[in-house]
Design an enzyme around this catalytic site. Structure first.
Site, mmCIF file in Angstrom:
data_model
loop_
_atom_site.group_PDB
_atom_site.id
_atom_site.type_symbol
_atom_site.label_atom_id
_atom_site.label_comp_id
_atom_site.label_asym_id
_atom_site.label_seq_id
_atom_site.Cartn_x
_atom_site.Cartn_y
_atom_site.Cartn_z
ATOM 1 N N SER A 1 4.749 -7.769 6.730
ATOM 2 C CA SER A 1 4.006 -8.083 5.502
ATOM 3 C C SER A 1 2.631 -8.658 5.805
ATOM 4 O O SER A 1 1.843 -8.862 4.893
ATOM 5 C CB SER A 1 4.813 -9.040 4.633
ATOM 6 O OG SER A 1 5.332 -10.075 5.398
ATOM 7 N N HIS B 1 4.525 -0.943 4.426
ATOM 8 C CA HIS B 1 4.898 -2.220 3.813
ATOM 9 C C HIS B 1 5.487 -1.997 2.422
ATOM 10 O O HIS B 1 4.765 -1.713 1.473
ATOM 11 C CB HIS B 1 3.663 -3.135 3.762
ATOM 12 C CG HIS B 1 3.935 -4.487 3.218
ATOM 13 N ND1 HIS B 1 2.991 -5.237 2.556
ATOM 14 C CD2 HIS B 1 5.066 -5.247 3.221
ATOM 15 C CE1 HIS B 1 3.523 -6.373 2.187
ATOM 16 N NE2 HIS B 1 4.778 -6.400 2.576
ATOM 17 N N GLU C 1 2.432 -0.011 0.883
ATOM 18 C CA GLU C 1 1.109 -0.192 1.465
ATOM 19 C C GLU C 1 1.179 0.431 2.864
ATOM 20 O O GLU C 1 2.048 0.064 3.657
ATOM 21 C CB GLU C 1 0.886 -1.698 1.563
ATOM 22 C CG GLU C 1 -0.512 -2.162 1.605
ATOM 23 C CD GLU C 1 -0.609 -3.688 1.522
ATOM 24 O OE1 GLU C 1 -1.688 -4.159 1.193
ATOM 25 O OE2 GLU C 1 0.368 -4.408 1.802
ATOM 26 N N ASN D 1 -0.730 -9.131 0.448
ATOM 27 C CA ASN D 1 -0.486 -10.553 0.690
ATOM 28 C C ASN D 1 -1.761 -11.375 0.847
ATOM 29 O O ASN D 1 -1.727 -12.599 0.728
ATOM 30 C CB ASN D 1 0.439 -10.739 1.887
ATOM 31 C CG ASN D 1 1.877 -10.511 1.453
ATOM 32 O OD1 ASN D 1 2.262 -10.926 0.362
ATOM 33 N ND2 ASN D 1 2.651 -9.836 2.271
#
Ligand code: CAA
Length: 283
Positions: free
Chosen positions: A119, A140, A152, A190
């Site tokens: 992540s 991801h 992602e 993130n």
């Protein structure tokens, strides 16, 4: 570069979700974990999710049986010799990931793609643990994997275009939406989500409002499905802290400093939903 057989490393919340969606999309899947009890738990989550889909008449019972028949347990990374792609979803720790990738590199056939569901950790650094950095890529997925549409896709410095395209096709086959991003700490998801969660924790820490009020403001005011503190508990506070530390180390900017309250909860073992206690009590 045709992908038929997939290995998922790590049978936790993310790994079992990834294995489920791969099997549902028609891939043969090996779900790997070092712990027998994690494998059993992962398979029981998948079975429960599929049974829920049967009861909601989204799939038939015979389809559920077929999907389950595409899933096999694996307790050795050597099984990577049978697959076209490995998706690693082990714990968020660079040392563990580079060790796994080094071993996968030895066992997987030379055409196989090695993907990580990390992540926030640099794909380029994970790729450097292998002799095939051009075949290493980030995939991801979001939690809960069976529900969330986004994957992602992170290109490392050396990732081949052909590898990117194969992973893009696979993501579409999983009925997910691929979004391409470059390899920077936290990628896009993130880098934006975690500072918001961290700020919500600072807001609680500084006594601006109660946890319930903070969550309610973001749910009703911004139309988020979960408030940020509920979401932090759902993701896991240890994961949130680890990602904030990756952002802080990677950018060296004080705006990514993890809130002391987050550190305190993690030290106490209050990791969120998975341990029964985080910002909220789940016992
Ligand atoms: N596994 C599988 N399916 C699940 C599920 C789970 N854990 N939780 C919910 N679902 C399914 C339900 O079965 C239901 O399916 P149907 O539509 O087929 O009936 C659907 O999801 C909606 O569930 P509910 O009605 O029970 O609840 P809800 O409407 O409140 O939705 C939620 C639940 C999807 C989790 C929603 O609250 C949500 O979107 N929350 C935010 C999730 C989020 O932000 N995820 C990203 C986290 S960050 C991340 O993953 C990246 C990282 O690196 C940290």
């Amino acid at each position: 570069m045709e992908i038929k057989k997939v290995m998922v490393v790590g049978a936790g919340q993310m790994g079992s979700g990834i294995a489920q969606v791969c099997a549902q999309a028609g891939y043969q899947v090996l779900l790997n974990d070092v712990k027998e009890e994690s494998l059993a738990r992962g398979f029981s989550i998948i079975e429960k999710n599929l049974s829920r889909q049967v009861s909601k008449e989204k799939i038939r019972e015979d389809e559920k049986v077929l999907i389950l028949s595409r899933l096999e347990k694996s307790s050795s990374l050597q099984d990577a010799e049978q697959v076209d792609i490995v998706i690693e979803a082990a714990v968020e720790n660079m040392e563990i990931k580079t060790k796994i990738f080094g071993e996968l590199d030895q066992f997987a056939p030379s055409h196989a793609i090695l993907a990580s569901n990390t992540s926030s950790l640099p794909i380029t650094e994970i790729a450097a643990a292998t002799s095939r950095p051009e075949k290493v890529i980030g995939m991801h997925f979001m939690n809960p994997v069976p529900v969330m549409k986004l994957v992602e896709i992170i290109r490392g410095l050396a990732t081949d275009d052909e590898v990117y395209q194969a992973v893009e096709v696979m993501t579409n086959t999983l009925k997910k939406v691929p979004v391409e991003v470059n390899d920077f700490p936290g990628f896009v998801s993130n880098r934006i989500l975690m500072p918001m969660i961290n700020e919500a924790i600072y807001t609680l820490y500084e006594g601006v409002a109660t946890k319930e009020a903070i969550d309610e403001v973001m749910k009703l005011g911004m139309n988020h499905p979960m408030g940020p503190l509920t979401l932090a508990d759902f993701i896991g506070l240890d994961t949130c802290l680890y990602i904030m530390e990756t952002l802080h180390d990677g950018f060296g900017d004080d705006k990514y400093r993890p809130c002391p309250l987050l550190r305190k909860y993690v030290k106490a073992g209050w990791l969120g939903k998975k341990t029964g206690r985080g910002f909220y009590n789940y016992q």
